[in-house]
Design a protein around this motif. Structure first.
Motif, short mmCIF file in Angstrom:
data_model
loop_
_atom_site.label_atom_id
_atom_site.label_comp_id
_atom_site.label_asym_id
_atom_site.label_seq_id
_atom_site.Cartn_x
_atom_site.Cartn_y
_atom_site.Cartn_z
N LYS A 10 1.33 -6.33 9.52
CA LYS A 10 1.37 -5.00 10.14
C LYS A 10 2.09 -3.98 9.25
O LYS A 10 1.64 -2.84 9.11
N GLN A 11 3.19 -4.39 8.63
CA GLN A 11 3.90 -3.50 7.71
C GLN A 11 3.05 -3.19 6.48
O GLN A 11 3.01 -2.05 6.02
N VAL A 12 2.39 -4.20 5.96
CA VAL A 12 1.53 -4.02 4.80
C VAL A 12 0.39 -3.07 5.15
O VAL A 12 0.06 -2.17 4.38
N GLN A 13 -0.19 -3.27 6.32
CA GLN A 13 -1.30 -2.40 6.75
C GLN A 13 -0.85 -0.95 6.85
O GLN A 13 -1.56 -0.04 6.44
N ARG A 14 0.35 -0.72 7.37
CA ARG A 14 0.87 0.65 7.47
C ARG A 14 1.06 1.27 6.09
O ARG A 14 0.75 2.43 5.88
N ARG A 15 1.58 0.48 5.15
CA ARG A 15 1.76 1.00 3.79
C ARG A 15 0.43 1.29 3.11
O ARG A 15 0.28 2.30 2.43
N LEU A 16 -0.52 0.39 3.29
CA LEU A 16 -1.85 0.63 2.71
C LEU A 16 -2.49 1.86 3.33
O LEU A 16 -3.10 2.67 2.63
N LEU A 44 -0.42 -6.36 -0.21
CA LEU A 44 0.13 -5.05 -0.55
C LEU A 44 -0.21 -4.68 -1.99
O LEU A 44 -0.70 -3.58 -2.25
N PHE A 45 0.01 -5.60 -2.90
CA PHE A 45 -0.28 -5.32 -4.31
C PHE A 45 -1.77 -5.09 -4.55
O PHE A 45 -2.18 -4.08 -5.12
N TRP A 46 -2.59 -6.06 -4.12
CA TRP A 46 -4.02 -5.97 -4.42
C TRP A 46 -4.73 -4.91 -3.57
O TRP A 46 -5.68 -4.30 -4.02
N GLY A 47 -4.27 -4.71 -2.35
CA GLY A 47 -4.84 -3.64 -1.52
C GLY A 47 -4.56 -2.26 -2.10
O GLY A 47 -5.43 -1.40 -2.14
N THR A 48 -3.32 -2.06 -2.57
CA THR A 48 -2.97 -0.80 -3.22
C THR A 48 -3.78 -0.62 -4.49
O THR A 48 -4.27 0.49 -4.77
N THR A 49 -3.91 -1.69 -5.24
CA THR A 49 -4.71 -1.62 -6.47
C THR A 49 -6.14 -1.21 -6.16
O THR A 49 -6.71 -0.33 -6.82
N ARG A 50 -6.72 -1.83 -5.15
CA ARG A 50 -8.11 -1.54 -4.79
C ARG A 50 -8.29 -0.10 -4.32
O ARG A 50 -9.22 0.59 -4.73
N ILE A 51 -7.39 0.38 -3.49
CA ILE A 51 -7.48 1.76 -3.00
C ILE A 51 -7.32 2.73 -4.17
O ILE A 51 -8.08 3.70 -4.29
N ASN A 52 -6.36 2.47 -5.05
CA ASN A 52 -6.13 3.36 -6.18
C ASN A 52 -7.26 3.32 -7.20
O ASN A 52 -7.51 4.31 -7.89
N MET A 53 -7.94 2.18 -7.30
CA MET A 53 -9.09 2.09 -8.21
C MET A 53 -10.17 3.09 -7.82
O MET A 53 -10.89 3.60 -8.68
N LEU A 54 -10.29 3.37 -6.55
CA LEU A 54 -11.29 4.34 -6.08
C LEU A 54 -10.71 5.75 -5.99
O LEU A 54 -11.40 6.73 -6.30
N CYS A 55 -9.47 5.87 -5.58
CA CYS A 55 -8.90 7.19 -5.31
C CYS A 55 -8.51 7.97 -6.57
O CYS A 55 -8.70 9.19 -6.61
N LEU A 56 -7.99 7.30 -7.56
CA LEU A 56 -7.59 8.04 -8.77
C LEU A 56 -8.78 8.67 -9.49
O LEU A 56 -8.73 9.86 -9.82
N PRO A 57 -9.88 7.95 -9.72
CA PRO A 57 -11.05 8.62 -10.29
C PRO A 57 -11.61 9.72 -9.37
O PRO A 57 -12.10 10.74 -9.84
#
Length: 144
Positions: free
Chosen positions: A4-10, A85-98
């Motif tokens: 739940k904490q990880v989901q909130r951070r993501l 947390l690590f891989w979810g953030t990586t995946r979101i940022n892979m799409l969001c930064l470009p």
């Protein structure tokens, strides 16, 4: 860290990136920010366009298939929240930064190609939306 904490951070990361993109659009559309003369240098603009096209083409399938890779899947099953947390953030940022770069470049150059790539990346974000159900599914063996 629990799921739940990880989901909130993501979700915070996800919404923050969308908010930044939305603010870019609003600031340029209301002419608070204005374009520079990047478009005047055709060679540089072409180079940036090619790099962003290749980045967009490569990052979408990588981000969508990231959690299916055996190494990452194993980490998600064993380490649960920390790996998510690590891989979810990586995946979101892979799409969001470009997406953010394409949005910025669209308003700097008014080249529709940048706008289309940003829109495509926004649409891809629906496939990595960090809902609580998806977070639980991705860290359990039933998710396979």
């Amino acid at each position: 860290m629990n799921i739940k904490q990880v989901q909130r951070r993501l979700m915070t990361n996800f919404l923050f990136m969308l908010l930044v993109a939305f603010l870019l659009v609003v600031l340029y559309e209301t002419e608070i920010l204005t374009a520079n003369d990047i478009a005047a240098n055709q060679t540089m603009m072409f180079g940036i366009l090619v790099v962003m096209e290749l980045t967009t083409i490569l990052v979408i399938p990588m981000a969508l298939k990231l959690f299916s890779l055996k190494v990452i899947r194993r980490k998600l099953l064993t380490e649960k929240g920390d790996a998510l947390l690590f891989w979810g953030t990586t995946r979101i940022n892979m799409l969001c930064l470009p997406m953010l770069i394409n949005t910025f470049m669209y308003y700097q150059t008014m080249s529709p190609a940048f706008g289309y790539m940003a829109i495509i990346l926004v649409l891809c974000l629906f496939f990595v939306y960090p809902s609580i159900g998806r977070c639980i599914e991705e860290t359990s063996e039933e998710g396979e």
